[in-house]
Write a protein that holds these residues in place. Structure first.
Motif, short mmCIF file in Angstrom:
data_model
loop_
_atom_site.label_atom_id
_atom_site.label_comp_id
_atom_site.label_asym_id
_atom_site.label_seq_id
_atom_site.Cartn_x
_atom_site.Cartn_y
_atom_site.Cartn_z
N PRO A 35 0.83 -1.22 0.00
CA PRO A 35 0.00 0.00 0.00
C PRO A 35 0.86 1.25 0.00
O PRO A 35 1.94 1.28 0.59
CB PRO A 35 -0.81 -0.14 1.30
CG PRO A 35 -0.81 -1.59 1.60
CD PRO A 35 0.52 -2.11 1.11
N ALA A 36 0.36 2.29 -0.65
CA ALA A 36 1.11 3.55 -0.73
C ALA A 36 1.12 4.26 0.62
O ALA A 36 0.18 4.14 1.40
CB ALA A 36 0.49 4.46 -1.78
N SER A 150 -2.44 -3.03 -7.13
CA SER A 150 -2.24 -1.69 -7.71
C SER A 150 -3.49 -0.84 -7.57
O SER A 150 -3.40 0.37 -7.32
CB SER A 150 -1.86 -1.83 -9.18
OG SER A 150 -0.60 -2.42 -9.33
N ARG A 153 -3.70 0.27 -3.99
CA ARG A 153 -2.70 1.31 -3.79
C ARG A 153 -3.18 2.64 -4.36
O ARG A 153 -3.03 3.70 -3.72
CB ARG A 153 -1.40 0.90 -4.46
CG ARG A 153 -0.31 1.97 -4.38
CD ARG A 153 0.91 1.57 -5.18
NE ARG A 153 1.91 2.63 -5.10
CZ ARG A 153 3.08 2.58 -5.71
NH1 ARG A 153 3.40 1.53 -6.43
NH2 ARG A 153 3.94 3.57 -5.61
N GLN A 156 -5.75 4.29 -2.03
CA GLN A 156 -5.14 4.95 -0.88
C GLN A 156 -4.45 6.25 -1.31
O GLN A 156 -4.54 7.27 -0.61
CB GLN A 156 -4.13 4.02 -0.21
CG GLN A 156 -3.51 4.60 1.05
CD GLN A 156 -4.55 4.86 2.13
OE1 GLN A 156 -5.37 3.99 2.44
NE2 GLN A 156 -4.55 6.07 2.70
#
Length: 305
Positions: A35-36, A150, A153, A156
């Motif tokens: 996760p970003a 993706s 991610r 977020q």
């Protein structure tokens, strides 16, 4: 991608923590990211700076200088872009997609293959407004559609960059923060000779794709420009001319029943796609004189930036 590195050119790179070797062919092999991190402050960059920054192994996120409501992601490959965005495109734009249902993996792959594409070539660039982003993530959640790493991610990142809020009702928790839009393009890459579609992204095409996508960002975030585009579509084009565009865009796989999409794609192709490999008079079924005439009409009463 849990660490942020500020480049001298003024942008942030997300660097993956994994030490796994990068795939040999970005156009053929998927990548997985954690996760970003929270990215609430994203540096701004001009068109030229977006193109000139050095290539890197991961997503690069910036806001457009002069219009920070436009969030720009450069992906390291077309495949990395497709992993994050293709399912959204199927919901919001593609003929053969479902306007009310987020496709699962098998259905998405079938849609991509049906058009002669692969995950890399389904789209060269993407663009969505904040409401469209919220619609995608809300439907995926309420329908129980499993999103890939993706896409999670991206969700977020959009929350951290304040394009999405998660303060909506339980059934539809994500709310688009307007005005705001997301556009994307990819780094340079060669074609993968092992596949049928052409995955090449050279400098000329990359610049044209970015210009095209940024025009969508302007359409989503600048009411004056959007009104101008609607005026061109409704008053300066005849119905036969509008039908030429609808037919052309339908052949490209766009939902021709979505009039807003038709207006938006028309302005971007007509005025902001300089690479003639991707748009030209012949592809529209007219001659160059007629195409220049359309461009002259579009510029009538166009307010300066």
């Amino acid at each position: 991608m849990l660490a942020l590195v500020l480049l001298a050119s003024g942008g942030w790179w997300f660097w993956p923590q994994s030490t796994t070797a990068s795939p040999a062919s970005p156009a053929a092999t998927a990548s997985t990211f954690a996760p970003a991190p929270q990215v609430t402050e994203v540096p701004e960059a001009s068109f030229e700076q977006l193109l000139q920054a050095p290539a890197g192994p991961d997503w690069r996120v910036r806001r457009l200088r002069g219009n920070p409501a436009v969030l720009v992601i450069e992906f390291p490959s077309l495949l990395a872009q497709g992993e994050a965005m293709n399912r959204m495109a199927a919901l919001l734009e593609k003929t053969g997609g479902n306007r009310d249902r987020v496709l699962g993996d098998a259905a998405l792959q079938a849609l991509i293959v049906s058009g002669g594409d692969n995950a890399s070539t389904f789209y060269l660039g993407h663009d969505y407004d904040a409401d469209g982003l919220a619609r995608f993530f809300n439907l995926a959640q309420t329908q129980g559609t499993a999103l890939n790493a993706s896409e999670l991610r991206l969700r977020q990142l959009l929350r951290d960059a304040r394009l999405l809020s998660s303060n909506g009702p339980v059934q539809m928790p994500y709310v688009g923060i307007s005005p705001g839009s997301l556009v994307s393009f990819s780094a340079l890459q060669d074609d993968d000779p092992r596949t049928g579609p052409d995955e090449s992204m050279d400098a000329r095409r990359r610049a044209s794709v970015l210009q095209h996508e940024l025009s969508h960002g302007k359409f989503f975030t600048r009411p004056d420009y959007r009104d101008h585009c609607w005026n061109f579509w409704q008053r300066l084009l005849s119905e036969p001319e509008r039908e030429i565009w609808r037919r052309y865009l339908r052949d490209l796989g766009y939902d021709s029943g979505n009039e807003l999409l038709m207006v938006n794609e028309t302005q971007a192709l007509l005025m902001h796609t300089p690479d003639t490999r991707d748009f030209n008079a012949d592809s529209l079924g007219i001659n160059s004189r007629e195409l220049n005439g359309l461009r002259t009409r579009f510029q009538l009463r166009l307010a300066p930036d």
